[in-house]
Design a protein around this motif. Structure first.
Motif, PDB file in Angstrom:
ATOM      1  N   GLY A  95      54.413 -54.668  62.662  1.00 11.43           N
ATOM      2  CA  GLY A  95      53.987 -54.650  64.060  1.00 11.43           C
ATOM      3  C   GLY A  95      54.119 -56.018  64.704  1.00 11.43           C
TER       4      GLY A  95
ATOM      5  N   ALA B 278      50.908 -49.611  64.411  1.00 12.70           N
ATOM      6  CA  ALA B 278      51.753 -50.742  64.006  1.00 12.70           C
ATOM      7  C   ALA B 278      53.065 -50.223  63.408  1.00 12.70           C
ATOM      8  CB  ALA B 278      51.016 -51.620  63.003  1.00 12.70           C
TER       9      ALA B 278
ATOM     10  N   ARG C  88      51.200 -54.400  59.033  1.00 10.26           N
ATOM     11  CA  ARG C  88      50.795 -55.209  60.187  1.00 10.26           C
ATOM     12  C   ARG C  88      51.848 -56.262  60.522  1.00 10.26           C
ATOM     13  NH1 ARG C  88      44.753 -55.157  57.870  1.00 10.26           N
ATOM     14  NH2 ARG C  88      43.991 -53.360  59.055  1.00 10.26           N
TER      15      ARG C  88
ATOM     16  N   TYR D 254      49.589 -55.294  70.848  1.00  7.04           N
ATOM     17  CA  TYR D 254      49.061 -55.667  69.544  1.00  7.04           C
ATOM     18  C   TYR D 254      48.107 -54.599  69.041  1.00  7.04           C
ATOM     19  CZ  TYR D 254      46.687 -58.081  65.758  1.00  7.04           C
ATOM     20  OH  TYR D 254      46.187 -58.407  64.529  1.00  7.04           O
TER      21      TYR D 254
END
Length: 280
Positions: free
Chosen positions: A199, A216, A196, A209
């Motif tokens: 990402g 991600a 994450r 997002y």
């Protein structure tokens, strides 16, 4: 072994660029009714005067749960600071509910104070999660009162400002650890954080997002093709965690150290004073 599947999606945005919450009570599979009932009963029985509201997030309220793979993520909002509450019962109840229902892969009960959720000036992770991924299953629903969020540097900072301390915690917990289940839990946890964070490093460029791991990883790889294979390994370990603390630590010392360095570069640009939360 669980194969990497091309599942998950980027958050949808409205016409003003704000993230749309795609969770809905109507999308929750009926089989989760008993799970939710037990979660609510457990919390209210243990903390009858402390519970303001309870929410679920993740794949279940989006109707994207996978039998035997998806867990049930719960956020419990309390009037008092959770640090002041007796939460020794939580682990046993998580285990009990998990073992009772074969179609779930764990239950996570997380606690946050009402004061944190009432934050509306700065980007903060718990209000963000409730606003963009949550569904209220008990109490006063705060979601409509929370600010809207865009995929921007304020949101990216929420993932990146904490990355190094979290990796350090994982290394500490893994060092000398020979409890296989504990090692696997820690490995999966920190690898999800790393994917994450990957990402988050490109949120500003992409204006996109997701908390879903595969997209991600794809967003990250688009901007860091030379590190694509290592991030894919992190994704693999997130869903197929290592049982060796030594192997996990080796990966954290290699790729973990690199992404920490890249995070520091990002912070130098977008948050040079290292504020914990950036303004919305």
């Amino acid at each position: 072994m669980t194969e990497i599947k091309e599942i998950g999606s980027l958050c949808s945005l409205d016409e003003n660029g704000y993230i749309i919450n795609q969770s809905d009570h109507k999308k929750i599979n009926n089989k989760f009714e008993e799970v939710i009932r037990l979660i609510n009963e457990s919390c209210l029985s243990a903390l009858p005067k402390e519970i303001h509201s309870i929410y679920i997030r993740g794949s279940v309220p989006r109707g994207l749960d996978i039998e035997g793979v998806s867990d049930v993520d719960v956020i419990i909002i309390t009037y008092s600071d959770p640090k002041e509450l007796d939460l020794e019962w939580v682990e046993d109840r998580e285990r009990f509910i998990d073992q009772k229902f074969s179609f779930i892969n764990g239950v996570e009960l997380g606690f946050s104070p009402l004061s944190e959720v009432e934050e509306s000036i700065y980007c903060s992770m718990i209000p963000f999660i409730l606003k963009t991924y949550g569904v209220c299953i008990y109490g006063e629903n705060l979601i409509s009162k929370l600010p809207d969020y865009k995929p921007d540097s304020s949101l990216a900072n929420e993932h990146l400002i904490h990355l190094t301390p979290l990796i350090d915690k994982a290394k500490y917990d893994l060092t000398g650890n020979d409890d296989i289940e504990d090692i696997k839990d820690c490995c999966s946890w920190i690898m999800r954080i790393i994917v994450r964070a990957g990402g988050a490093l490109v949120i500003v460029q992409e204006q996109s997002y997701t908390r879903d791991l595969y997209p991600a990883y794809k967003l990250f790889s688009k901007h860091y093709p030379q590190k694509e294979q290592e991030m894919k390994t992190a994704l693999w370990y997130a869903i197929n965690p290592l049982s060796s603390s030594e192997e996990t630590l080796k990966f954290l010392d290699r790729f973990g150290r690199w992404i920490e360095s890249e995070t520091e570069n990002w912070l130098e640009v977008y948050n040079p004073t290292r504020k914990m939360h950036l303004p919305l």
